[in-house]
Design a protein around this motif. Structure first.
Motif, PDB file in Angstrom:
ATOM      1  N   LEU A  88       0.823  -1.200   0.000  1.00 43.68           N
ATOM      2  CA  LEU A  88       0.000   0.000   0.000  1.00 43.68           C
ATOM      3  C   LEU A  88       0.857   1.250   0.000  1.00 43.68           C
ATOM      4  O   LEU A  88       1.953   1.268   0.540  1.00 43.68           O
ATOM      5  CB  LEU A  88      -0.892   0.023   1.243  1.00 43.68           C
ATOM      6  CG  LEU A  88      -1.743  -1.211   1.506  1.00 43.68           C
ATOM      7  CD1 LEU A  88      -2.428  -1.067   2.847  1.00 43.68           C
ATOM      8  CD2 LEU A  88      -2.755  -1.409   0.407  1.00 43.68           C
ATOM      9  N   GLU A  91      -0.325   6.674   2.339  1.00 41.63           N
ATOM     10  CA  GLU A  91      -1.618   7.297   2.594  1.00 41.63           C
ATOM     11  C   GLU A  91      -2.716   6.264   2.812  1.00 41.63           C
ATOM     12  O   GLU A  91      -3.576   6.410   3.683  1.00 41.63           O
ATOM     13  CB  GLU A  91      -2.003   8.223   1.432  1.00 41.63           C
ATOM     14  CG  GLU A  91      -1.187   9.494   1.349  1.00 41.63           C
ATOM     15  CD  GLU A  91       0.188   9.281   0.745  1.00 41.63           C
ATOM     16  OE1 GLU A  91       0.467   8.151   0.264  1.00 41.63           O
ATOM     17  OE2 GLU A  91       0.991  10.234   0.759  1.00 41.63           O
ATOM     18  N   GLU A  92      -2.695   5.197   2.011  1.00 44.17           N
ATOM     19  CA  GLU A  92      -3.694   4.144   2.171  1.00 44.17           C
ATOM     20  C   GLU A  92      -3.468   3.379   3.466  1.00 44.17           C
ATOM     21  O   GLU A  92      -4.408   2.993   4.161  1.00 44.17           O
ATOM     22  CB  GLU A  92      -3.641   3.187   0.973  1.00 44.17           C
ATOM     23  CG  GLU A  92      -4.592   1.993   1.070  1.00 44.17           C
ATOM     24  CD  GLU A  92      -6.057   2.396   1.050  1.00 44.17           C
ATOM     25  OE1 GLU A  92      -6.903   1.541   1.337  1.00 44.17           O
ATOM     26  OE2 GLU A  92      -6.358   3.577   0.770  1.00 44.17           O
ATOM     27  N   ARG A  95      -4.874   5.522   6.098  1.00 41.09           N
ATOM     28  CA  ARG A  95      -6.334   5.538   6.018  1.00 41.09           C
ATOM     29  C   ARG A  95      -6.930   4.278   6.638  1.00 41.09           C
ATOM     30  O   ARG A  95      -7.924   4.342   7.369  1.00 41.09           O
ATOM     31  CB  ARG A  95      -6.780   5.654   4.557  1.00 41.09           C
ATOM     32  CG  ARG A  95      -8.281   5.883   4.396  1.00 41.09           C
ATOM     33  CD  ARG A  95      -8.698   5.829   2.943  1.00 41.09           C
ATOM     34  NE  ARG A  95      -8.593   4.481   2.398  1.00 41.09           N
ATOM     35  CZ  ARG A  95      -9.505   3.519   2.609  1.00 41.09           C
ATOM     36  NH1 ARG A  95     -10.568   3.757   3.360  1.00 41.09           N
ATOM     37  NH2 ARG A  95      -9.347   2.323   2.072  1.00 41.09           N
ATOM     38  N   ARG A  96      -6.323   3.136   6.364  1.00 42.67           N
ATOM     39  CA  ARG A  96      -6.836   1.885   6.931  1.00 42.67           C
ATOM     40  C   ARG A  96      -6.627   1.839   8.437  1.00 42.67           C
ATOM     41  O   ARG A  96      -7.459   1.312   9.177  1.00 42.67           O
ATOM     42  CB  ARG A  96      -6.170   0.696   6.247  1.00 42.67           C
ATOM     43  CG  ARG A  96      -6.511   0.608   4.771  1.00 42.67           C
ATOM     44  CD  ARG A  96      -6.101  -0.709   4.172  1.00 42.67           C
ATOM     45  NE  ARG A  96      -6.256  -0.705   2.717  1.00 42.67           N
ATOM     46  CZ  ARG A  96      -6.226  -1.790   1.965  1.00 42.67           C
ATOM     47  NH1 ARG A  96      -6.047  -2.978   2.523  1.00 42.67           N
ATOM     48  NH2 ARG A  96      -6.363  -1.711   0.656  1.00 42.67           N
TER      49      ARG A  96
END
Length: 209
Positions: A88, A91-92, A95-96
């Motif tokens: 990932l 940022e992802e 986010r998770r």
């Protein structure tokens, strides 16, 4: 279901105070380690993912990598998170992690250490936001004592941790983790004994809820 976020600079015993507060409040303790729900989705190491990010050449990736895997010193030793695989973008990944924090807070409450919890859960009803901080010299002494290391090494460890954790919050949230406006309580846990810090936080959490 009570929610407490704790932002702790290195050497302020956040890894000891957090679990004690959670036990008193009867809620889970979620530390700086990446939650299992996120870790299960990883597919390459965090360092590998950051190496392919455009920011890697500018040094931020190295700081963020450090922030993701920094050791948390407790009175019982060192609790180190070793990242698994992660395909990932950062940022992802963040986010998770945010999603897990929000869902955990809503479902069962908890004491959340690090991960910009005061920002992520700023709008959670009744959440108490706490900052543990202290002058550098006292943090060095406490780290050296707890970890049984020379003060010079403790200073380097603290400076590296401070840079990485500040970079994490500033990059992803455009905020300064030392801003007192983010918190209800700011406590010097190198001067106030740990049990008293726990009592202060528990009392404030119960009053706020």
């Amino acid at each position: 279901m009570r929610v407490v976020t704790i932002s702790a600079t290195y050497g302020t015993a956040g890894g000891h105070i957090g679990p004690a507060v959670a036990e008193c409040l009867g809620v889970p303790f979620v530390d700086r380690a990446i939650p299992g729900a996120v870790a299960e989705e990883l597919g390459c190491t965090l360092e590998e993912a950051l190496a392919h990010d455009d920011r890697a050449a500018h040094g931020l990736a190295r700081l963020l990598s450090g922030a993701m895997r920094l050791p948390t010193v407790t009175f019982g030793g060192v609790d180190m998170y070793v990242p698994g695989a992660m395909p990932l973008a950062p940022e992802e990944f963040v986010r998770r992690t945010e999603r897990v924090l929000v869902e955990t807070a809503r479902a069962e409450g908890g004491v959340f250490l690090g991960r910009a919890g005061a920002i992520v859960l700023a709008d959670h009803p009744g959440a108490l936001h706490v900052r543990l901080d202290a002058p550098l010299r006292r943090r060095v002494l406490q780290t050296a004592t707890i970890s049984e290391m020379p003060e010079r090494e403790a200073l380097k460890l603290i400076e590296r941790n401070d840079r990485a954790r500040t970079a994490y919050v500033r990059h992803f949230y455009r905020a300064d983790p030392a801003d007192p406006g983010l918190y209800h309580l700011v406590i010097d846990s190198t001067s106030i004994p740990v049990p008293a810090c726990v009592d202060l936080i528990v009392t404030a959490a119960e009053a706020l809820a």
